[in-house]
Design a protein around this motif. Structure first.
Motif, PDB file in Angstrom:
ATOM      1  N   PRO A  78      -1.391 -34.211   0.273  1.00  0.00           N
ATOM      2  CA  PRO A  78      -0.373 -34.585  -0.427  1.00  0.00           C
ATOM      3  C   PRO A  78      -0.239 -33.477  -1.501  1.00  0.00           C
ATOM      4  N   ALA A  79       0.993 -33.360  -1.874  1.00  0.00           N
ATOM      5  CA  ALA A  79       1.347 -32.354  -3.053  1.00  0.00           C
ATOM      6  C   ALA A  79       0.484 -32.318  -4.063  1.00  0.00           C
ATOM      7  N   ARG A  80       0.061 -33.231  -4.908  1.00  0.00           N
ATOM      8  CA  ARG A  80      -0.577 -33.178  -5.996  1.00  0.00           C
ATOM      9  C   ARG A  80      -1.757 -32.938  -5.493  1.00  0.00           C
ATOM     10  N   LEU A  81      -2.623 -32.806  -4.528  1.00  0.00           N
ATOM     11  CA  LEU A  81      -3.776 -32.718  -4.276  1.00  0.00           C
ATOM     12  C   LEU A  81      -4.046 -31.111  -3.533  1.00  0.00           C
ATOM     13  N   HIS A  82      -2.733 -30.587  -3.010  1.00  0.00           N
ATOM     14  CA  HIS A  82      -2.837 -29.486  -2.139  1.00  0.00           C
ATOM     15  C   HIS A  82      -3.316 -28.300  -2.980  1.00  0.00           C
ATOM     16  N   PRO A  83      -4.180 -27.815  -2.396  1.00  0.00           N
ATOM     17  CA  PRO A  83      -5.074 -26.484  -3.142  1.00  0.00           C
ATOM     18  C   PRO A  83      -4.000 -25.280  -3.598  1.00  0.00           C
ATOM     19  N   VAL A  84      -3.015 -25.244  -2.582  1.00  0.00           N
ATOM     20  CA  VAL A  84      -1.762 -24.190  -2.764  1.00  0.00           C
ATOM     21  C   VAL A  84      -0.969 -24.556  -3.932  1.00  0.00           C
ATOM     22  N   ALA A  85      -0.668 -25.815  -4.315  1.00  0.00           N
ATOM     23  CA  ALA A  85       0.150 -26.405  -5.315  1.00  0.00           C
ATOM     24  C   ALA A  85      -0.861 -25.862  -6.443  1.00  0.00           C
ATOM     25  N   LEU A  86      -2.178 -26.302  -6.461  1.00  0.00           N
ATOM     26  CA  LEU A  86      -2.946 -25.740  -7.571  1.00  0.00           C
ATOM     27  C   LEU A  86      -2.997 -24.523  -8.022  1.00  0.00           C
ATOM     28  N   PHE A  87      -3.127 -23.711  -6.885  1.00  0.00           N
ATOM     29  CA  PHE A  87      -3.108 -22.107  -7.195  1.00  0.00           C
ATOM     30  C   PHE A  87      -1.882 -21.759  -7.627  1.00  0.00           C
ATOM     31  N   GLY A  88      -0.864 -22.293  -7.448  1.00  0.00           N
ATOM     32  CA  GLY A  88       0.618 -22.303  -8.060  1.00  0.00           C
ATOM     33  C   GLY A  88       0.872 -22.327  -9.514  1.00  0.00           C
ATOM     34  N   ARG A  89      -0.148 -23.294  -9.790  1.00  0.00           N
ATOM     35  CA  ARG A  89      -0.329 -23.706 -11.292  1.00  0.00           C
ATOM     36  C   ARG A  89      -0.840 -22.711 -12.000  1.00  0.00           C
ATOM     37  N   LEU A  90      -1.580 -21.671 -11.377  1.00  0.00           N
ATOM     38  CA  LEU A  90      -2.262 -20.887 -12.263  1.00  0.00           C
ATOM     39  C   LEU A  90      -1.190 -19.579 -12.027  1.00  0.00           C
ATOM     40  N   VAL A  91      -0.388 -19.417 -11.035  1.00  0.00           N
ATOM     41  CA  VAL A  91       0.635 -18.352 -11.118  1.00  0.00           C
ATOM     42  C   VAL A  91       1.907 -18.597 -12.103  1.00  0.00           C
ATOM     43  N   GLY A  92       2.081 -19.760 -12.249  1.00  0.00           N
ATOM     44  CA  GLY A  92       3.398 -20.183 -13.108  1.00  0.00           C
ATOM     45  C   GLY A  92       3.441 -19.381 -14.419  1.00  0.00           C
ATOM     46  N   PRO A  93       2.202 -19.350 -15.158  1.00  0.00           N
ATOM     47  CA  PRO A  93       2.340 -19.020 -16.591  1.00  0.00           C
ATOM     48  C   PRO A  93       2.508 -17.500 -16.463  1.00  0.00           C
ATOM     49  N   ILE A  94       2.638 -16.702 -15.340  1.00  0.00           N
ATOM     50  CA  ILE A  94       2.912 -15.164 -15.647  1.00  0.00           C
ATOM     51  C   ILE A  94       4.213 -15.107 -15.316  1.00  0.00           C
ATOM     52  N   ASP A  95       4.949 -15.968 -14.876  1.00  0.00           N
ATOM     53  CA  ASP A  95       6.458 -15.819 -14.522  1.00  0.00           C
ATOM     54  C   ASP A  95       7.274 -16.087 -15.963  1.00  0.00           C
ATOM     55  N   ARG A  96       7.228 -15.146 -16.686  1.00  0.00           N
ATOM     56  CA  ARG A  96       8.161 -15.199 -18.017  1.00  0.00           C
ATOM     57  C   ARG A  96       8.116 -13.731 -18.135  1.00  0.00           C
ATOM     58  N   GLU A  97       8.852 -13.315 -19.519  1.00  0.00           N
ATOM     59  CA  GLU A  97       9.023 -12.014 -20.031  1.00  0.00           C
ATOM     60  C   GLU A  97       7.796 -11.595 -20.731  1.00  0.00           C
ATOM     61  N   TRP A  98       7.552 -10.338 -20.242  1.00  0.00           N
ATOM     62  CA  TRP A  98       6.309  -9.596 -20.835  1.00  0.00           C
ATOM     63  C   TRP A  98       6.900  -7.917 -21.520  1.00  0.00           C
ATOM     64  N   ARG A  99       6.034  -7.482 -22.379  1.00  0.00           N
ATOM     65  CA  ARG A  99       6.458  -6.252 -23.084  1.00  0.00           C
ATOM     66  C   ARG A  99       6.023  -5.149 -21.526  1.00  0.00           C
ATOM     67  N   ALA A 100       5.105  -5.391 -20.926  1.00  0.00           N
ATOM     68  CA  ALA A 100       4.612  -4.712 -19.682  1.00  0.00           C
ATOM     69  C   ALA A 100       4.383  -5.587 -18.823  1.00  0.00           C
ATOM     70  N   PRO A 101       5.840  -5.865 -17.961  1.00  0.00           N
ATOM     71  CA  PRO A 101       5.607  -6.826 -16.559  1.00  0.00           C
ATOM     72  C   PRO A 101       4.875  -6.386 -15.872  1.00  0.00           C
ATOM     73  N   ARG A 102       5.012  -5.014 -15.341  1.00  0.00           N
ATOM     74  CA  ARG A 102       4.365  -4.455 -14.099  1.00  0.00           C
ATOM     75  C   ARG A 102       2.853  -4.299 -14.352  1.00  0.00           C
ATOM     76  N   LEU A 103       2.196  -4.071 -15.489  1.00  0.00           N
ATOM     77  CA  LEU A 103       0.813  -3.928 -15.644  1.00  0.00           C
ATOM     78  C   LEU A 103       0.459  -5.651 -15.628  1.00  0.00           C
ATOM     79  N   VAL A 104       1.047  -6.331 -16.209  1.00  0.00           N
ATOM     80  CA  VAL A 104       0.583  -7.926 -16.047  1.00  0.00           C
ATOM     81  C   VAL A 104       0.609  -8.421 -14.664  1.00  0.00           C
ATOM     82  N   GLY A 105       1.711  -8.198 -14.083  1.00  0.00           N
ATOM     83  CA  GLY A 105       1.574  -8.520 -12.879  1.00  0.00           C
ATOM     84  C   GLY A 105       0.685  -7.874 -11.885  1.00  0.00           C
ATOM     85  N   SER A 106       0.356  -6.734 -12.188  1.00  0.00           N
ATOM     86  CA  SER A 106      -0.520  -6.146 -11.134  1.00  0.00           C
ATOM     87  C   SER A 106      -2.079  -6.571 -11.490  1.00  0.00           C
ATOM     88  N   VAL A 107      -2.349  -6.809 -12.674  1.00  0.00           N
ATOM     89  CA  VAL A 107      -3.414  -7.690 -12.907  1.00  0.00           C
ATOM     90  C   VAL A 107      -3.650  -8.959 -12.411  1.00  0.00           C
TER      91      VAL A 107
END
Length: 306
Positions: A20-49
């Motif tokens: 189920p999507a609400r329990l899927h570990p990949v979906a849970l990991f996606g919640r960690l990735v979501g917050p980085i998908d925005r504007e940053w002053r140094a996007p490549r540095l943030v994205g690399s980390v």
């Protein structure tokens, strides 16, 4: 133990499909990735980390979970490992979704265009029925590499290598962590690895590197499923036409196996002298992909069982 984990994970995918999507570990990991998908002053540095740190975090968490469970009871470690590996692979849903899209192109083109979005991230609003079928065939070939073969083979290779160098109690956690790491890298690429997102530059480059071998192994698996070396030998002539350094290999091999043209208008054409796939040809392509998946699973069981 590792062979049993692979059999349990692949069998679970065949019988149950996705968690189920609400329990899927990949979906849970996606919640960690979501917050980085925005504007940053140094996007490549943030994205690399993030591209280095988040998949590593997922791999360490998985390794600890399997190790702690195995420390309590070896069977418990195997069960946790099988559940995690099961969550990183998807063959049944991939083939079922592609088959549904293909079937709808004959009866409900609007529905087929909408259903295609679950497979391919492209604008399908103006695609003809033939181009929808082409997109479905392309996607089922590419996703066999990303969503099934890569984490499964990663598990198998890591299991063998860890068995050479590490103690038996660490082998299964290391192998499961490898599968989770590969899936996390691919998930980050699918979420932020676009040219329009500078923060996703590192994730896309890392995915290109990680998927280099799996994409070519997928081409070999598809050719083996077709019972001929010709598809991979012929398809390699078109494999570099897509912008991705990897996606073209399974797609071009499947185009050659089916004897059809696969085309993303304005981007690439594979096997330009042939016609776009019919519904029957598309369904046979899905059959070949399913067969290639099972061959991969069998090969992984043999590798880890030796």
């Amino acid at each position: 133990m590792a062979a049993g984990v692979v059999l349990a994970a692949v069998g679970g995918d065949h019988l149950a499909g996705e968690p189920p999507a609400r329990l899927h570990p990949v979906a849970l990991f996606g919640r960690l990735v979501g917050p980085i998908d925005r504007e940053w002053r140094a996007p490549r540095l943030v994205g690399s980390v993030a591209a280095v740190g988040l998949p590593l975090f997922a791999a360490v968490a998985v390794a600890l979970a399997v190790w702690l469970a195995g420390d309590i009871a070896p069977l418990a470690g195997g069960v946790i490992a099988a559940l995690i590996l099961f969550s990183t692979i998807s063959l049944r849903l991939l083939c079922t979704t592609a088959g549904d899209v293909l079937a709808q192109t004959d009866t409900d083109l609007a529905g087929a265009r909408e259903a295609l979005l679950a497979l391919a991230g492209r604008d399908a609003a103006d695609l003809s029925a033939a181009h929808v079928r082409s997109a479905a065939v392309e996607s089922v070939a590419e996703n066999l590499s990303d969503g099934f073969l890569a984490p499964l083979v990663g598990f198998g290779v890591a299991s063998v290598v860890a068995g050479w160098w590490l103690s038996p109690g660490v082998t299964l956690p290391a192998a499961t962590a490898a599968a989770a790491w590969i899936k996390a890298v691919n998930t980050m690429d699918s979420m932020v690895g676009y040219r329009s997102k500078p923060v996703g530059w590192a994730a896309a480059r890392l995915d290109d590197l990680v998927m280099w071998v799996p994409a070519r192994l997928t081409a070999l698996a598809i050719s083996a499923a077709a019972l001929s070396p010709d598809p991979v030998l012929t398809g390699r002539r078109w494999a570099r036409l897509p912008a991705s350094p990897n996606a073209g290999w399974p797609m071009a091999t499947l185009a050659a196996a089916l004897g059809v043209r696969l085309e993303k208008p304005g981007h690439y054409t594979l096997n330009s002298v042939a016609a776009l796939p019919t519904t029957a040809e598309g369904h046979y392509g899905v059959t070949l992909v399913g067969r290639a998946g099972w061959l991969t699973a069998l090969a992984t069981v043999v590798i880890v069982g030796v």
